[in-house]
Each structure stands twice: as C-alpha cells, then as structure tokens.
Design a protein around this motif. Sequence first.
Motif, short mmCIF file in Angstrom:
data_model
loop_
_atom_site.label_atom_id
_atom_site.label_comp_id
_atom_site.label_asym_id
_atom_site.label_seq_id
_atom_site.Cartn_x
_atom_site.Cartn_y
_atom_site.Cartn_z
N TYR A 164 0.81 -1.22 0.00
CA TYR A 164 0.00 0.00 0.00
C TYR A 164 0.84 1.27 0.00
O TYR A 164 0.34 2.34 -0.33
N GLN A 165 2.15 1.13 0.35
CA GLN A 165 3.04 2.29 0.22
C GLN A 165 3.19 2.66 -1.26
O GLN A 165 3.28 3.84 -1.60
N LYS A 166 3.20 1.64 -2.13
CA LYS A 166 3.34 1.90 -3.57
C LYS A 166 2.18 2.71 -4.11
O LYS A 166 2.26 3.35 -5.14
N LEU A 167 1.06 2.61 -3.42
CA LEU A 167 -0.15 3.31 -3.87
C LEU A 167 -0.23 4.70 -3.23
O LEU A 167 -1.18 5.44 -3.47
N GLY A 168 0.75 5.02 -2.41
CA GLY A 168 0.79 6.35 -1.79
C GLY A 168 -0.16 6.49 -0.61
O GLY A 168 -0.57 7.61 -0.28
N VAL A 169 -0.52 5.37 0.03
CA VAL A 169 -1.46 5.46 1.16
C VAL A 169 -0.70 5.71 2.46
O VAL A 169 0.34 5.07 2.70
N ASN A 170 -1.21 6.61 3.27
CA ASN A 170 -0.61 6.93 4.57
C ASN A 170 -0.69 5.70 5.47
O ASN A 170 -1.78 5.23 5.79
N LYS A 171 0.48 5.20 5.90
CA LYS A 171 0.46 3.92 6.63
C LYS A 171 -0.23 4.03 7.99
O LYS A 171 -0.70 3.03 8.52
N ASP A 172 -0.33 5.23 8.51
CA ASP A 172 -1.01 5.39 9.80
C ASP A 172 -2.51 5.12 9.70
O ASP A 172 -3.20 4.94 10.70
N LYS A 173 -3.03 5.14 8.47
CA LYS A 173 -4.48 4.91 8.32
C LYS A 173 -4.80 3.45 8.01
O LYS A 173 -5.95 3.09 7.77
N LEU A 174 -3.76 2.62 7.97
CA LEU A 174 -3.96 1.19 7.70
C LEU A 174 -3.73 0.41 8.99
O LEU A 174 -2.79 0.70 9.73
N HIS A 175 -4.58 -0.55 9.24
CA HIS A 175 -4.49 -1.30 10.50
C HIS A 175 -4.70 -2.78 10.26
O HIS A 175 -5.42 -3.17 9.35
N TRP A 176 -4.10 -3.57 11.14
CA TRP A 176 -4.33 -5.02 11.11
C TRP A 176 -5.49 -5.37 12.04
O TRP A 176 -5.59 -4.82 13.14
N LYS A 177 -6.33 -6.28 11.60
CA LYS A 177 -7.37 -6.79 12.49
C LYS A 177 -7.45 -8.31 12.33
O LYS A 177 -7.64 -8.81 11.22
N ARG A 178 -7.24 -8.99 13.45
CA ARG A 178 -7.33 -10.45 13.39
C ARG A 178 -8.79 -10.87 13.53
O ARG A 178 -9.53 -10.26 14.29
N SER A 188 -6.93 -11.23 -0.72
CA SER A 188 -8.13 -10.87 -1.48
C SER A 188 -8.54 -9.43 -1.21
O SER A 188 -8.80 -9.05 -0.07
N VAL A 189 -8.57 -8.65 -2.28
CA VAL A 189 -8.93 -7.23 -2.11
C VAL A 189 -9.78 -6.78 -3.28
O VAL A 189 -9.65 -7.28 -4.39
N GLY A 190 -10.69 -5.84 -3.02
CA GLY A 190 -11.55 -5.32 -4.08
C GLY A 190 -10.91 -4.15 -4.82
O GLY A 190 -10.25 -3.31 -4.21
N VAL A 191 -11.11 -4.14 -6.14
CA VAL A 191 -10.64 -3.00 -6.94
C VAL A 191 -11.41 -1.75 -6.51
O VAL A 191 -10.83 -0.67 -6.32
N ASP A 192 -12.72 -1.91 -6.32
CA ASP A 192 -13.58 -0.76 -6.01
C ASP A 192 -13.24 -0.17 -4.64
O ASP A 192 -13.19 1.04 -4.46
N ARG A 193 -13.00 -1.07 -3.66
CA ARG A 193 -12.64 -0.58 -2.32
C ARG A 193 -11.30 0.13 -2.35
O ARG A 193 -11.09 1.12 -1.66
N THR A 194 -10.37 -0.40 -3.16
CA THR A 194 -9.05 0.25 -3.28
C THR A 194 -9.23 1.63 -3.90
O THR A 194 -8.63 2.62 -3.45
N MET A 195 -10.06 1.71 -4.94
CA MET A 195 -10.30 3.02 -5.59
C MET A 195 -10.89 4.00 -4.59
O MET A 195 -10.50 5.17 -4.54
N LEU A 196 -11.86 3.51 -3.81
CA LEU A 196 -12.50 4.40 -2.83
C LEU A 196 -11.46 4.88 -1.81
O LEU A 196 -11.43 6.06 -1.45
N MET A 197 -10.60 3.97 -1.38
CA MET A 197 -9.55 4.37 -0.43
C MET A 197 -8.66 5.44 -1.07
O MET A 197 -8.36 6.46 -0.43
N LEU A 198 -8.27 5.24 -2.33
CA LEU A 198 -7.38 6.22 -2.97
C LEU A 198 -8.07 7.58 -3.12
O LEU A 198 -7.45 8.63 -2.95
#
Length: 463
Positions: A247-261, A327-337
């Motif tokens: 997600y760094q390659k996509l320019g996403v701020n890593k502080d907004k990404l979290h792990w959830k088990r 597994s990740v959605g294209v649409d969810r990734t677009m919305l995140m970007l």
Amino acid sequence: MNKKSDVLDSIVALCKRRGFVFAGSEIYGGFAGTYDFGPYGVELRRNVVDTWTSTMKDHENIALLDSSIFTASRVWEASGHTTGFSDPLVVCNSCHSKQRADHLLEAIGIKADEKMTETQINEIFDANRERLKCPVCGEKKFGLVRAKNLLATSTLGKFEEDDQDVYLRGETAQGIYINYKNILDTGFYSIPFGIAQVGKAFRNEISPRQFLFRKREFEQMEMQYFIHPREALRVYEEWRTERMAYYQKLGVNKDKLHWKRHDNLVFYAKDAWDIQYEFPFGTEELEGIHYRGDYDLTQHQKFSGVDLSAYDEETKTKYIPHVIETSVGVDRTMLMLLCEAYHEDEMNGEKRIVLRFAPNMAPVKVAVFPLLRNKPELINKAREIYMSLRKVYGSSKVKFDDNGNIGKRYRRQDEIGTPFCVTIDFETIEEGKGVTIRDRDSGQQERVSEADLIDFLQRKIES
Ligand code: ATP
C-alpha cells in the motif's frame, strides 16, 4: 475541510462532476449496488489493477488466470456458498427498507458473530428490539431476521422449466481452485506457487452502501498460494508483510492502515487477518489475508471426484496443498485512494478541491496548455509537445486543454488529480525559454527547457 460524514458526499459529487464514477442506470432512476466508471475512473481503476498485477508478477512462481464468471453449480455447493454464504436480513415494517440485522446491532454496540444461526440472531435481535431503530425512517418496527444467501442467480443456459438456475460467482477464488490442477499440469509451476486473478464478482448484498465500498457487482483481485503445510505459517507471515508494504506503492498513509485479526475463525481456517483502512465512515476491511488450510482443495476433490493432491518428494507421500489467500476489491481500493487524495484547500486566495493522488496512481499524469487559444503559433507548439508526451505516457494519460483561462484549467486538472500542468507561452516560442511546469500540490511554477521536459517529469513522477 468538511465534517468527516460530509467528505464521502463531496467525493461522490466530485466523481460524478469530473467523470470518475456515475450511479448505475442513472437516467432510469438508478440500479442499487452498481456504478459505472467514466474516463478518469477507468484510468484510476486500470492503475490499481496494473499495480496489483505487476506486484504479483514480480514473483516468478505466480501464474495469472482469467476464469469464467459462470461455473458449474457444483462449484458453489463444494465451496459451501450455497448453504453458508448469507447475511441476516430484516425488513422495516414501517418504511419497508431492507437492513442487515448485524449492522443494526453493531450500531448499538452489539457484535453479532458471523457464525450465528438464524435463531440465535433472532434471539439477540428480540432482546434489543426497543433500542434498534431503522436508519431510514427512525421507526422501531422490524419483522423476523432471515438468513439471506448472497449468491446471485442467472438463467444462462436455461431453456426448459426444470433446467436449473446457475450462480454468478460470489468471489473469484473458486475459479482459481478449480483450475489449480490445470496450471500444475502445464509443467511450468510446482508447489509452492500462486495463482492470481482479477475479475468481477456478484453478491446480493442486502444494503449496498457507502458508494464503492459495498456494491452488488464489484471486482476482486485475488491470489491463492498453494503450499506444503510445513511451510505455510512462515510464508503466511511473509504474505502479510508484503501485502501491507504494497500500500506504500499506492501512496497510502500507513497510519491509516491497521491489522485486524478475525475473532471467530470459520472452522477450516488456520488464521485470518484483515487490513483495514480508516474510511471517512469508519475503519473497515480493505483486504483479507487468510490461511485457509486444505479446505478448498479437499472440498473440490470430494465434490468433483478428481484427485487434487500433490506429491511431496521429501516424505514421498501424497498430500493436499494448503492455501494462503490475499483478497482485495478494486472498487474498495479506488475508494480508499479517492478518500486519501481528497483535499479542500486554498491556493492564491482561492478555495479549491484537489485530488492529491501519488503520481503513479493519477489518471492523467500531465496536462498541456497553450497560454492563449487564438494564437496558432502557441497552439501548434503546445500540440507538438502534447503529442510527444502522449508517446511517453500513453495517449489517455496526457490532456490538452485550451478552454477558458489558465486558472480554470488548473482547477479542472486539480480536481482530477493531475500532478503537473505544462504551459506554453510566448517566451517558449520567441525566446526559446522553455515551458512552465506547475506543481499540483504546491502551486509552484518552474521554467524547464523543452529538451529537459521529459526527464524532469519522469524524475518527479517516479520520485
Ligand atoms: P465484508 O465483511 O466487508 O462484507 P467480506 O469479508 O465478505 O467483506 P471477502 O469475501 O473476504 O469480503 O472479500 C474480499 C474482498 O473483496 C474484501 O476485502 C473487499 O475488498 C472486497 N469486497 C467484498 N465484498 C464487496 C462488495 N460487496 N463490494 C465491494 N467490494 C467487496
């Protein structure tokens, strides 16, 4: 900046205004859970898919696949989707809107376990009825909670009354499992190896919502990695690290990404984590990275009768490979970007909306403007530069604009997130002083000689 809750509305409005995303079947009043992508939406989508695909292709042992949307119905019986793939539906008796019972419970702080039976969720729902309000009309009159299967059906290939409906795929992963042996048998791959696929999936979501977040027709990017169980846990950890770093390659701020088990693993899963993103409407799942054990291949072996085992040279025994899934959605990734890029700020005393996409994700990389539109010498020079940039970045990634004053042209490019605008003026032509390049984020302008233009842009876009 708007209140958090308004940000999504502003993004939806911008996406329509500037040609990223339109509501599906809009001129007919819409069709819930579908969206259509306009010119810049298509480009953004393509950037997302290309980056994901090239990241997968960086692994020498990952094969690409494009399996069909329609499959034999047995595939979905084997996978458990025909029986176990449901959401709890409840209808509001007052406004007749359909709601997810688990979402209503969540809104009052009660977490419904995904594995609960219809009876169990009805019991919890009944016990809290007084506190549960319909989000549409505010009333508290609900019917019974029913488990609603998410698979959508079609009549493809159905000609007689007693021919069966078929399923549209609810995920792309099953297409991968049923082709695992085909790929192995080509002789080009051996365990451990992965199969990656991008494609549409369909789910009868009860309440599609939050724009591109939950749709009924959406696109997934899934990779299934087939591996011997003794190596699986170590490699699972490697995939978790790799997917977060991606997600760094996509320019996403890593502080907004979290792990959830996952709190409650499905019975076959060995471990499951989600990467979540802080969307304006809450922190929600973006991608699932799951260690699924041998469940998938075992089920398909059982239902198809085809031997899906592999041979282990080390122990000289047959075994069913384990699966690690990303597994990740294209649409969810677009919305995140879009959420990540959306900013309202002020430049030169004027308010503006700007999408601060990382240059590699921006739908348009550079726009070219002749300073004035009625001067043929400016137009000709600008078009010459425009054509040469199209050769470098691809024709759809460079824009020519001579409409309105320069300020308006900048605003338009800011709103689609174009990182650089190149202006051709009289000094370019008469004094050979090069062009001006304006930076989207700082608004600063630099003069760069024509000869250095491509190198200059290339350096900036890659940095
Ligand atoms: P959720 O809990 O949000 O419904 P899920 O756990 O059902 O998601 P998976 O089945 O693991 O999701 O699907 C993998 C990925 O596909 C999700 O992480 C998400 O990015 C995407 N996805 C799933 N359902 C949808 C949908 N209805 N619309 C858009 N993207 C989706």
